[in-house]
Write a protein that holds these residues in place. Structure first.
Motif, short mmCIF file in Angstrom:
data_model
loop_
_atom_site.label_atom_id
_atom_site.label_comp_id
_atom_site.label_asym_id
_atom_site.label_seq_id
_atom_site.Cartn_x
_atom_site.Cartn_y
_atom_site.Cartn_z
N VAL A 79 0.78 -1.31 0.00
CA VAL A 79 0.14 0.13 -0.09
C VAL A 79 0.66 1.36 0.04
O VAL A 79 0.77 2.02 -0.85
CB VAL A 79 -1.21 0.01 1.04
N THR A 80 2.37 1.08 1.03
CA THR A 80 3.12 2.90 0.91
C THR A 80 3.07 2.80 -0.64
O THR A 80 3.28 3.81 -0.99
CB THR A 80 4.17 1.56 1.78
N GLY A 81 3.77 1.58 -1.14
CA GLY A 81 5.02 1.04 -2.34
C GLY A 81 3.45 2.43 -3.27
O GLY A 81 4.29 3.21 -4.19
N ILE A 82 2.61 1.50 -3.47
CA ILE A 82 1.65 2.40 -4.45
C ILE A 82 1.19 3.77 -4.47
O ILE A 82 1.07 4.69 -5.19
CB ILE A 82 -0.06 1.74 -4.70
N LEU A 83 1.03 4.31 -3.12
CA LEU A 83 0.65 5.84 -2.50
C LEU A 83 1.95 6.82 -3.39
O LEU A 83 1.76 7.58 -4.01
CB LEU A 83 -0.04 5.80 -1.37
N ILE A 84 3.31 6.22 -2.98
CA ILE A 84 3.55 6.85 -2.97
C ILE A 84 4.00 6.66 -4.67
O ILE A 84 4.48 8.20 -4.91
CB ILE A 84 5.44 6.41 -2.62
#
Lengths: 310, 225
Positions: A79-84
């Motif tokens: 999730v963090t990766g996609i949001l970044i």
């Protein structure tokens, strides 16, 4: 009778796991990913995949090195990766994106103890570090080929501030056919994802509604030329629905959530109207993240039948 | 001599003024954006620290304890003014780049802190080594941080380009990057000082410095008697 166990509450547990919650968030983000691939081309998908993979890899490597339990299966790093990735323009160099991932996962999340212990939103710090380090690349917005002339050279926020576009472009802004970072342009899919999260009860709608509503209100009070159009542009939808609702960095109580949302909205509209900052949403949410412990303390409900001290 | 060596090393590692005592952080964070600035600042501070420690140690029996802080300030300010004038005359560009932080050595906590905590209670030679050790400890931190910040933040080292344009981490040259590195440096020193299986806990214990200490302990009562 020998197997009688006395344990502390909670005694009844739901079937909801971090894994399932994160999976729901990923599902909610998928329409926006599809929209961003349609708008900005194949590179949007590439950046998102690389960013998600990198976040998982950084978390795995860190936990291996520090001999900690491996927690990558809970999908929070994905999730963090996609949001970044959703926070960078399509032309972003890959190594710069990796710097953002590294800061988010290692410096913000793992150094403070992993999932549940970070005091600010990792993806937002990743974004802010990239924004302060590579300002030129981060604001080198890509413009969809399908964008109408008025929206093909500047972001809607800039255009609204100068008063040069109006309601005739509302559909373009809503569907994201304009310049910006990967995940922020298509308000329609962001809202769809948000509704899915609310329906699944992954997030409560208080923060997004308070945030977006107060941004609208305060922008109007501060004299923004077109407050309604401006809430559909920039990173507000992405930030309000997916970043300001992170469990770890937002207040527990409904009243606290409301205060949090209002604070974010006030700061965002102040920065948008008076500072014209491209990072208004990120900085607002980060600043409010920092005061969450105080909001929690002030809005702590009184236990039923409990005696208050003092 | 062994004792002197210990005093010297004390300032560099165990009681590193910046990383362990957390004194003088302001100039470290502000000046460590360039290696030249870091070296200049470190040298200037070390000079002032050594000289003021020696002079204050010499005068420690003459200075009345009630007015000792103003006296220390006068001594320190004298040396800072000396450094400032010398630097302005011979190293004008460095003087310009350090700006106000050079004059601010006067109120640098390390200098005043060592005068109060060490020089006013110890002999001249010991005070000399204490000043030198603390100065080296400060210089090492500020230069170490400035190497990282200049190399990765601006891509240069001592003004010579090492990393080509366009591959810099701009945040390192700004305040947040400075704070981040500062935290990393403290973590590294604490980790390095940890003995096997034992956490390093910086000891700043009581050195009889009741004036600067706020706690109500037995010592204060004794002083009052």
């Amino acid at each position: 009778m020998t197997s009688l166990k006395a344990s502390v509450s909670p005694h009844i547990r739901g079937s909801r796991t971090t894994h399932r919650i994160m999976l729901d968030v990923i599902i909610a983000l998928m329409p926006t990913l599809v929209a961003s691939v349609i708008l900005f081309g194949f590179r949007a998908l590439l950046l998102t995949a690389i960013s998600a993979a990198a976040c998982v890899a950084f978390e795995y490597i860190w936990e291996k090195l520090m001999k900690k339990p491996i927690t990558v299966a809970d999908l929070s790093a994905v999730v963090t990766g996609i949001l970044i990735a959703f926070n960078v323009p399509a032309s972003m160099p890959i190594w710069e994106l990796l710097v953002g991932d590294l800061v988010a996962i290692v410096a913000v999340k793992m150094l403070f103890g992993g999932i549940g212990c970070n005091f600010v939103n990792p993806a937002l710090v990743g974004r802010v570090v990239m924004f302060l380090s590579f300002t030129a690349d981060m604001t080198n917005y890509s413009y969809p080929a399908a964008a109408v002339d008025a929206l093909s050279s500047a972001t809607p926020l800039a255009l609204i501030a100068s008063g040069s576009i109006g309601w005739e472009h509302f559909m373009d802004i809503l569907c994201g056919v304009h310049g910006g970072v990967l995940g922020e342009t298509c308000a329609l899919t962001l809202i769809t994802g948000g509704l899915y999260l609310c329906a699944r009860e992954v997030i409560k709608p208080i923060i997004p509604l308070a945030y977006i509503g107060s941004t609208l209100l305060f922008s109007w009070i501060f004299g923004s030329p077109d407050p309604v159009l401006s809430i559909f542009s920039g990173g507000l939808m992405l930030g309000a629905i997916y970043m300001a609702t992170d469990y770890v960095t937002t207040p527990f109580t409904n009243l606290g959530k409301l205060i949090f949302g209002l604070g974010c909205g006030l700061l965002t509209s102040l920065m948008r109207v008076f500072a014209n900052s491209a990072g208004a949403v990120s900085f607002s949410i980060l600043l409010m993240n920092l005061v969450v412990p105080y909001i929690n303390e002030l809005t702590m409900p009184k236990p039923f039948g409990g005696v208050t001290e003092k | 001599m062994k004792k002197r060596m210990k005093i010297l090393l004390n300032g560099i590692f165990k009681e590193n003024p910046v990383l362990i005592l957390a004194l003088g952080c302001c100039s470290v964070l502000a000046v460590s954006v360039s290696v030249t600035g870091g070296l200049g600042m470190g040298a200037a501070l070390t000079f002032v620290l050594v000289c003021s420690n020696v002079v204050i140690s010499l005068l420690r029996n003459v200075i009345p304890s009630k007015v000792r802080i103003p006296c220390y300030i006068v001594v320190i300010a004298t040396f800072v003014t000396l450094v400032e004038m010398l630097m302005e005359a011979y190293l004008k560009s460095l003087y310009d780049s350090l700006g106000v932080f050079l004059s601010l050595i006067v109120v640098n906590c390390i200098v005043l802190g060592r005068a109060e905590m060490f020089a006013s209670k110890n002999g001249v030679v010991d005070s000399f080594f204490d000043g030198l050790g603390m100065g080296i400890g400060y210089t090492m931190v500020i230069v170490g941080m400035s190497v990282v910040r200049e190399l990765f933040g601006a891509g240069t080292l001592l003004g010579v380009r090492i990393i080509p344009e366009g591959y810099q981490l701009g945040i390192l040259t700004q305040a947040p990057g400075g704070f981040f590195l500062f935290g990393c440096a403290i973590a590294i020193l604490v980790a390095a000082m940890a003995k096997k299986g034992k956490k390093f806990e910086p000891k700043m214990g009581c050195d009889g410095n009741c004036a600067a200490c706020g706690t109500a302990c037995g010592g204060r009562k004794e002083e009052a008697k």
